[in-house]
Scaffold this motif. Sequence first.
Motif, PDB file in Angstrom:
ATOM      1  N   SER A   1       8.403   1.071   2.472  1.00  0.00           N
ATOM      2  CA  SER A   1       7.078   1.220   3.067  1.00  0.00           C
ATOM      3  C   SER A   1       6.952   2.546   3.817  1.00  0.00           C
ATOM      4  O   SER A   1       5.933   3.246   3.703  1.00  0.00           O
ATOM      5  CB  SER A   1       6.813   0.051   4.024  1.00  0.00           C
ATOM      6  N   ARG A   2       7.969   2.904   4.550  1.00  0.00           N
ATOM      7  CA  ARG A   2       7.933   4.163   5.303  1.00  0.00           C
ATOM      8  C   ARG A   2       8.018   5.363   4.369  1.00  0.00           C
ATOM      9  O   ARG A   2       7.375   6.394   4.605  1.00  0.00           O
ATOM     10  CB  ARG A   2       9.075   4.185   6.313  1.00  0.00           C
ATOM     11  N   ARG A   3       8.789   5.221   3.301  1.00  0.00           N
ATOM     12  CA  ARG A   3       8.897   6.317   2.338  1.00  0.00           C
ATOM     13  C   ARG A   3       7.541   6.601   1.688  1.00  0.00           C
ATOM     14  O   ARG A   3       7.139   7.759   1.534  1.00  0.00           O
ATOM     15  CB  ARG A   3       9.923   5.969   1.263  1.00  0.00           C
ATOM     16  N   LEU A   4       6.831   5.532   1.307  1.00  0.00           N
ATOM     17  CA  LEU A   4       5.509   5.725   0.709  1.00  0.00           C
ATOM     18  C   LEU A   4       4.597   6.487   1.654  1.00  0.00           C
ATOM     19  O   LEU A   4       3.906   7.432   1.262  1.00  0.00           O
ATOM     20  CB  LEU A   4       4.886   4.372   0.370  1.00  0.00           C
ATOM     21  N   ARG A   5       4.573   6.063   2.903  1.00  0.00           N
ATOM     22  CA  ARG A   5       3.721   6.728   3.898  1.00  0.00           C
ATOM     23  C   ARG A   5       4.102   8.192   4.037  1.00  0.00           C
ATOM     24  O   ARG A   5       3.221   9.065   4.082  1.00  0.00           O
ATOM     25  CB  ARG A   5       3.866   6.015   5.241  1.00  0.00           C
ATOM     26  N   ASP A   6       5.408   8.466   4.085  1.00  0.00           N
ATOM     27  CA  ASP A   6       5.868   9.843   4.235  1.00  0.00           C
ATOM     28  C   ASP A   6       5.508  10.704   3.027  1.00  0.00           C
ATOM     29  O   ASP A   6       5.375  11.930   3.149  1.00  0.00           O
ATOM     30  CB  ASP A   6       7.388   9.873   4.454  1.00  0.00           C
ATOM     31  N   GLU A   7       5.333  10.082   1.876  1.00  0.00           N
ATOM     32  CA  GLU A   7       4.977  10.818   0.664  1.00  0.00           C
ATOM     33  C   GLU A   7       3.467  10.877   0.436  1.00  0.00           C
ATOM     34  O   GLU A   7       3.014  11.321  -0.626  1.00  0.00           O
ATOM     35  CB  GLU A   7       5.678  10.200  -0.552  1.00  0.00           C
ATOM     36  N   GLY A   8       2.703  10.430   1.419  1.00  0.00           N
ATOM     37  CA  GLY A   8       1.261  10.570   1.346  1.00  0.00           C
ATOM     38  C   GLY A   8       0.524   9.389   0.757  1.00  0.00           C
ATOM     39  O   GLY A   8      -0.688   9.437   0.575  1.00  0.00           O
ATOM     40  N   ILE A   9       1.236   8.300   0.456  1.00  0.00           N
ATOM     41  CA  ILE A   9       0.585   7.072  -0.007  1.00  0.00           C
ATOM     42  C   ILE A   9       0.036   6.349   1.224  1.00  0.00           C
ATOM     43  O   ILE A   9       0.758   6.153   2.206  1.00  0.00           O
ATOM     44  CB  ILE A   9       1.561   6.158  -0.762  1.00  0.00           C
ATOM     45  N   THR A  10      -1.224   5.954   1.177  1.00  0.00           N
ATOM     46  CA  THR A  10      -1.817   5.276   2.328  1.00  0.00           C
ATOM     47  C   THR A  10      -2.333   3.882   1.992  1.00  0.00           C
ATOM     48  O   THR A  10      -2.923   3.224   2.850  1.00  0.00           O
ATOM     49  CB  THR A  10      -2.984   6.099   2.901  1.00  0.00           C
ATOM     50  N   LEU A  11      -2.114   3.406   0.771  1.00  0.00           N
ATOM     51  CA  LEU A  11      -2.572   2.062   0.419  1.00  0.00           C
ATOM     52  C   LEU A  11      -1.851   1.032   1.279  1.00  0.00           C
ATOM     53  O   LEU A  11      -0.611   0.991   1.298  1.00  0.00           O
ATOM     54  CB  LEU A  11      -2.288   1.769  -1.059  1.00  0.00           C
ATOM     55  N   PRO A  12      -2.585   0.182   1.993  1.00  0.00           N
ATOM     56  CA  PRO A  12      -1.925  -0.852   2.801  1.00  0.00           C
ATOM     57  C   PRO A  12      -1.075  -1.767   1.929  1.00  0.00           C
ATOM     58  O   PRO A  12      -1.414  -2.028   0.771  1.00  0.00           O
ATOM     59  CB  PRO A  12      -3.101  -1.619   3.425  1.00  0.00           C
ATOM     60  N   VAL A  13       0.014  -2.245   2.504  1.00  0.00           N
ATOM     61  CA  VAL A  13       0.942  -3.134   1.797  1.00  0.00           C
ATOM     62  C   VAL A  13       0.755  -4.562   2.291  1.00  0.00           C
ATOM     63  O   VAL A  13       0.826  -4.825   3.496  1.00  0.00           O
ATOM     64  CB  VAL A  13       2.400  -2.686   2.025  1.00  0.00           C
ATOM     65  N   HIS A  14       0.501  -5.465   1.365  1.00  0.00           N
ATOM     66  CA  HIS A  14       0.484  -6.897   1.654  1.00  0.00           C
ATOM     67  C   HIS A  14       1.797  -7.439   1.095  1.00  0.00           C
ATOM     68  O   HIS A  14       1.929  -7.663  -0.106  1.00  0.00           O
ATOM     69  CB  HIS A  14      -0.737  -7.553   1.013  1.00  0.00           C
ATOM     70  N   LEU A  15       2.740  -7.616   2.001  1.00  0.00           N
ATOM     71  CA  LEU A  15       4.127  -7.858   1.616  1.00  0.00           C
ATOM     72  C   LEU A  15       4.368  -9.292   1.160  1.00  0.00           C
ATOM     73  O   LEU A  15       4.083 -10.240   1.886  1.00  0.00           O
ATOM     74  CB  LEU A  15       5.053  -7.542   2.790  1.00  0.00           C
ATOM     75  N   GLY A  16       4.917  -9.421  -0.030  1.00  0.00           N
ATOM     76  CA  GLY A  16       5.230 -10.736  -0.564  1.00  0.00           C
ATOM     77  C   GLY A  16       6.505 -11.309   0.026  1.00  0.00           C
ATOM     78  O   GLY A  16       7.530 -10.633   0.105  1.00  0.00           O
ATOM     79  N   ILE A  17       6.421 -12.561   0.466  1.00  0.00           N
ATOM     80  CA  ILE A  17       7.615 -13.301   0.868  1.00  0.00           C
ATOM     81  C   ILE A  17       7.573 -14.661   0.173  1.00  0.00           C
ATOM     82  O   ILE A  17       6.502 -15.155  -0.172  1.00  0.00           O
ATOM     83  CB  ILE A  17       7.722 -13.489   2.398  1.00  0.00           C
ATOM     84  N   ALA A  18       8.728 -15.238  -0.034  1.00  0.00           N
ATOM     85  CA  ALA A  18       8.812 -16.563  -0.635  1.00  0.00           C
ATOM     86  C   ALA A  18       8.683 -17.613   0.449  1.00  0.00           C
ATOM     87  O   ALA A  18       9.347 -17.539   1.490  1.00  0.00           O
ATOM     88  CB  ALA A  18      10.144 -16.736  -1.364  1.00  0.00           C
ATOM     89  N   GLY A  19       7.806 -18.575   0.223  1.00  0.00           N
ATOM     90  CA  GLY A  19       7.674 -19.681   1.159  1.00  0.00           C
ATOM     91  C   GLY A  19       8.865 -20.611   1.078  1.00  0.00           C
ATOM     92  O   GLY A  19       9.765 -20.435   0.248  1.00  0.00           O
ATOM     93  N   PRO A  20       8.915 -21.631   1.934  1.00  0.00           N
ATOM     94  CA  PRO A  20      10.045 -22.566   1.950  1.00  0.00           C
ATOM     95  C   PRO A  20      10.272 -23.196   0.583  1.00  0.00           C
ATOM     96  O   PRO A  20       9.321 -23.572  -0.120  1.00  0.00           O
ATOM     97  CB  PRO A  20       9.615 -23.616   2.970  1.00  0.00           C
ATOM     98  N   ALA A  21      11.546 -23.289   0.202  1.00  0.00           N
ATOM     99  CA  ALA A  21      11.899 -23.870  -1.101  1.00  0.00           C
ATOM    100  C   ALA A  21      13.395 -24.148  -1.130  1.00  0.00           C
ATOM    101  O   ALA A  21      14.152 -23.640  -0.294  1.00  0.00           O
ATOM    102  CB  ALA A  21      11.523 -22.927  -2.240  1.00  0.00           C
ATOM    103  N   LYS A  22      13.810 -24.937  -2.088  1.00  0.00           N
ATOM    104  CA  LYS A  22      15.235 -25.154  -2.304  1.00  0.00           C
ATOM    105  C   LYS A  22      15.888 -23.837  -2.733  1.00  0.00           C
ATOM    106  O   LYS A  22      15.288 -23.037  -3.449  1.00  0.00           O
ATOM    107  CB  LYS A  22      15.456 -26.211  -3.380  1.00  0.00           C
TER     108      LYS A  22
END
Length: 304
Positions: A198-219
Amino acid sequence: MALLPFRRKEAPGPSGDLSAILSGYSIEVMPRTAAKIDDFKALLPAGTRVYIAHIEGTPIDEMVATAARLADDGFDVMPHFPARIIADARVLEDWIARYQAEAGVTQALLLAGGVAKPHGDFHCSMQLLETGLFDRAGFTRLHVAGHPEGNLDIDPDGSDRAVMEALRWKQAFAERTDAQMAMATQFAFDAAPVLAWSRRLRDEGITLPVHLGIAGPAKLQTLIKFAVACGVGPSLKVLQKRALDVTKLMLPYEPVEILSDLSATADLGLIEQIHIFPLGGIRASADFAARHGAGQQAPVQAEA
């Protein structure tokens, strides 16, 4: 018109407090999983963005019906448009028109899709954007896929050259249009590589917000299966380490560690909010978010 610079809605919470990092989270459903839920309003905060995953073979009728149901319940509906299962521009235009007419949809997640061989004219999300059909239909928000740990389908050699080139193209598209754009990412299990990306993208001039995927509770076994199938990268080691701990092997996984690490981090780069993949069931993910302060939700029962 260029997008406004990214601005965080809430400051990160203290370590152990996940309410801020989970505030405004989005979640993903499929028509077949949505059909198991009697009342989404009892599970999710009002106005939650609900992505509808379009898996190969799912009839568009089922997708649109699910979108209409969620929209009627007051949710912010964002269906997937997987390029490789859309035959041509005529089909794309028909899907857009149906989502609008029957569900009032004005936003979409555009992605290549998990199909090896395209069904027709499209093979990537950029081609969908280039048709101009979403713009002409008045779609106000367009999300694209993000890959914090790389994508071997795009860069088989393990580099991220093609992925970065595509992101720069999408950044340029966002700057020359008035669409609100963001990246919805593949799920990960470790904050460190995600934050570095995420920080690398910003440093390279990418400004698209990130909606970060996480896995919900599961086995644990369920998560490892999905992680391998979806090409999760270095953060898979978190699950592998957990599998070696006999005291945790049989316990359901919950994303407390990654969310705590993110919540305690002052510089999240472009990360704007959390997107939950409910791999262990929608109810389990909604209950987890509610228990950690994400909106006012009613207690939920076990997944049907």
